[in-house]
Write an enzyme that holds these catalytic residues in place. Sequence first.
Site, PDB file in Angstrom:
ATOM      1  N   HIS A 155       0.780  -1.542  -0.085  1.00 30.91           N
ATOM      2  CA  HIS A 155      -0.482   0.029  -0.036  1.00 30.91           C
ATOM      3  C   HIS A 155       0.700   1.022   0.506  1.00 30.91           C
ATOM      4  CE1 HIS A 155      -3.191  -2.966   1.203  1.00 30.91           C
ATOM      5  NE2 HIS A 155      -3.626  -1.692   0.825  1.00 30.91           N
ATOM      6  N   ASN A 187       7.740  -4.242   4.237  1.00 32.45           N
ATOM      7  CA  ASN A 187       6.094  -4.296   4.054  1.00 32.45           C
ATOM      8  C   ASN A 187       5.423  -4.512   5.397  1.00 32.45           C
ATOM      9  OD1 ASN A 187       3.717  -2.896   2.599  1.00 32.45           O
ATOM     10  ND2 ASN A 187       3.060  -5.224   2.344  1.00 32.45           N
TER      11      ASN A 187
END
Length: 320
Positions: A155, A187
């Site tokens: 994201h 991440n």
Amino acid sequence: MPIIRRTSRATASSSKSATSSILRQAILVFTGFLLGALFMVFVPSLYNAAEPSSLHRLMNPIRRNTLSARASSDILKLGNPGPVSDLLERSGYILSYNRRDRLAHWVGEHLTSASLQAGQGVDRDKSNFQEDTDIPEMFRAHLKDYVSSGYDRGHQAPAADDLSSQEAMDETFLLSNMAPQVGVGFNRHYWAYLEGFMRDLTQNFTDVYVYTGPLFLPSAASTGRKNPAYSIEYPFLGATTPNVPVPTHFFKIALTTTASSEYALGAFVLPNQAIDSSTPLTNFKVELEAIEKAAGLVFFDKLDRSKFADLCSKTTCQVR
């Protein structure tokens, strides 16, 4: 997966094998400290953030979007090939989409303590990754690009930033808001901690403006001559053909405000690789101009940036 190599040489080239070997070693030992030093190479001395007028000229060059009658009626009478930058507005963020790379140029958010309050029934488990149908199919990132790629769908605007409604949460799972990121150590860990730090800023500041995006940064390799060669290497994701490049780095910028309209700025660049959780966030702190030079963007051009305080002097810049 396919590998892209781009090399810009300031002098006569050395052998490809030597350059590749040095490049691989450089990537392995690359740290936030070296990143900051590398960035300073790309920041021209004439670029002065304390001069709003120079920023205005950068953002609004004299001939920007101005075409002569000849250009419109002759050279471009059959069409303007672009490039096109899709500006997409979502419930909790805005992004500028790069059709060539199938990634966002940048994703912008405005965080407040109120905006982070969860709406009734909002559940991340109800959200699914989706292709963005607002992007023409030929310029779109596809779900199959990420399958068995070894990279996470990372994201840019975090799901945890958009809890106001299920729709807002779902929009963060559009692939236009994703970029290939190393999973373990990045991440799922250090990058997620950085996202949490951005949210935590709302506890001490009235407004937090966050910009996030990918970077493709070269490394310097010695050629034995006065000037080095700069090289870059990164893989592409794609089920059948190369489609989505894997960024070498990511930036995240925070501009905070207080009730008295005092601004504080923090700019960070992280390598797309596993980062030890004990690494100080300040290791990745850089000058805003370094990101602008690398990304071809200008941030906060409507403000006098000489009045920005250092965010890390106003709060403790650390992840947890």
